[in-house]
Design an enzyme around this catalytic site. Structure first.
Site, short mmCIF file in Angstrom:
data_model
loop_
_atom_site.label_atom_id
_atom_site.label_comp_id
_atom_site.label_asym_id
_atom_site.label_seq_id
_atom_site.Cartn_x
_atom_site.Cartn_y
_atom_site.Cartn_z
N LYS A 24 0.85 -1.21 0.00
CA LYS A 24 0.00 0.00 0.00
C LYS A 24 0.87 1.24 0.00
CE LYS A 24 0.78 1.51 4.38
NZ LYS A 24 1.47 2.71 4.75
N ASP B 12 -2.02 -1.85 10.09
CA ASP B 12 -2.33 -1.85 8.65
C ASP B 12 -2.93 -3.17 8.16
OD1 ASP B 12 -1.47 0.73 8.16
OD2 ASP B 12 0.61 0.10 7.79
O1 C5P Z 1 0.50 -1.34 14.51
P1 C5P Z 1 1.91 -1.40 14.04
O2 C5P Z 1 2.66 -2.57 14.60
O3 C5P Z 1 2.08 -1.28 12.59
O4 C5P Z 1 2.62 -0.12 14.64
C1 C5P Z 1 4.01 0.03 14.69
C2 C5P Z 1 4.33 1.23 15.56
O5 C5P Z 1 3.93 2.42 14.88
C3 C5P Z 1 3.61 1.26 16.88
O6 C5P Z 1 4.32 0.55 17.85
C4 C5P Z 1 3.56 2.75 17.18
O7 C5P Z 1 4.81 3.19 17.67
C5 C5P Z 1 3.37 3.35 15.79
N1 C5P Z 1 1.95 3.58 15.47
C6 C5P Z 1 1.26 4.57 16.15
N2 C5P Z 1 -0.06 4.77 15.86
C7 C5P Z 1 -0.69 4.06 14.90
C8 C5P Z 1 0.01 3.07 14.19
C9 C5P Z 1 1.34 2.86 14.49
O8 C5P Z 1 1.82 5.23 17.03
N3 C5P Z 1 -1.96 4.31 14.63
#
Ligand code: C5P
Length: 287
Positions: A11, A137
């Site tokens: 994406k 995601d």
């Molecule tokens: O959810 P994901 O593992 O992709 O997120 C990776 C990191 O990105 C999280 O640990 C956080 O630090 C940041 N993040 C965030 N807010 C979101 C998505 C991701 O702060 N909505």
């Protein structure tokens, strides 16, 4: 059916707005997401028991750290009657830690693929809820296409497909840590008031996207501070005939959209920076 192949499309973010930091440590977001034809190819093969992950990319973890492994674990938890396991082979084409949701795409594709492999009907609500725990995601990657995502990224509103557009995607070899970008964002600036209304209205109207509207990526400043190459790449793209240029997610991937495939191919063919991953891809609708 003992083995199947599934595609895991990457994406890009046409827009990303950070609305605030939540109590759970995640950020409240508003994003326009778009699937592209750059995809990992995943082979799923039934085996006698357990989960094995293999990959064409040696730097990719093959244990529980791998999001595809986690998706398979959830699949077997949701379907405890199954006695067999799975071998997952990931042919990695999407750059790792690049802002294109490569790991999340693999997880979503493994979940879709396992339902096909075991010939079971998926309960989409159940799957969506459990996949959000793997990564913000992943629910989007299960849907694909043009989507308005909010919350942590898991609240999805399908938008009309923006149509087939050709893009040049450029990823420097620098790997960015997403948490580091969000952390620096929090330190660098307060939350802006940002209105998605005009962008959403334009996209909902099934018109050609008006790239002069308020599309932006709030993580830009933080990502550029961590990886100054982003600016260099943007400067090069800004000197081409791009209709639109933007940082994807927390970077470091930058992409440009062109009015024709020929224009995009010309830019990619004469790309001046030697160590970048550069490819021409097109936008794709949901799968
Ligand atoms: O959810 P994901 O593992 O992709 O997120 C990776 C990191 O990105 C999280 O640990 C956080 O630090 C940041 N993040 C965030 N807010 C979101 C998505 C991701 O702060 N909505």
């Amino acid at each position: 059916m003992r083995e199947i192949y599934v595609k895991a499309p990457a994406k890009i973010n046409l827009a990303l707005h950070v609305r605030g930091l939540r109590k759970d440590g995640f950020h409240e977001l508003q994003m326009i997401m778009q699937s592209i034809s750059l995809a990992d190819r995943i082979k799923l093969k039934k085996k006698s028991g357990g989960i094995i992950v293999k990959s064409s990319q040696t730097e990719l973890p093959t244990n529980k750290e791998n999001l595809a492994y986690q998706a398979a674990e959830i699949f077997f938890e949701l379907n405890p009657e199954l006695k067999q396991g799975v071998e997952i082979y990931i042919e990695k084409n999407i750059p790792i830690a690049a802002g294109m949701a490569g790991g999340s795409a693999d997880a979503a594709a493994v979940m879709r693929g396992l339902y096909l492999l075991f010939e079971l009907k998926p309960d989409l609500n159940k799957i969506r809820n459990s996949l959000a725990d793997i990564g913000s995601d992943v629910p989007y990657c299960l849907e694909g296409g043009t989507v308005y995502a909010s919350g942590r990224g898991e609240i999805l509103e399908k938008l009309p497909f923006i149509g087939e557009k050709y893009l040049v995607v450029v990823t420097p070899s620098f790997k960015i840590s997403t948490p580091a970008v969000y952390k620096l964002y929090d330190e660098l600036e307060g939350y802006e008031k940002f209105d998605f209304k005009s962008v959403l209205a334009n996209l909902k109207n099934k018109e050609e996207p008006d790239w002069n509207l308020d599309y932006k990526n709030d993580l830009k400043k933080a990502a550029e501070k961590i990886c100054p190459e982003i600016k260099e790449i943007k400067n090069i793209l800004n000197n081409t005939k791009a209709a639109f240029t933007m940082l994807s997610g927390s970077g470091p991937t930058v992409f440009s959209i062109y009015n024709s495939r020929e224009q995009a191919e010309k830019v990619a063919a004469s790309w001046p920076r030697k160590n970048d991953f550069v490819t021409v891809v097109k936008t794709i609708d949901s799968y």
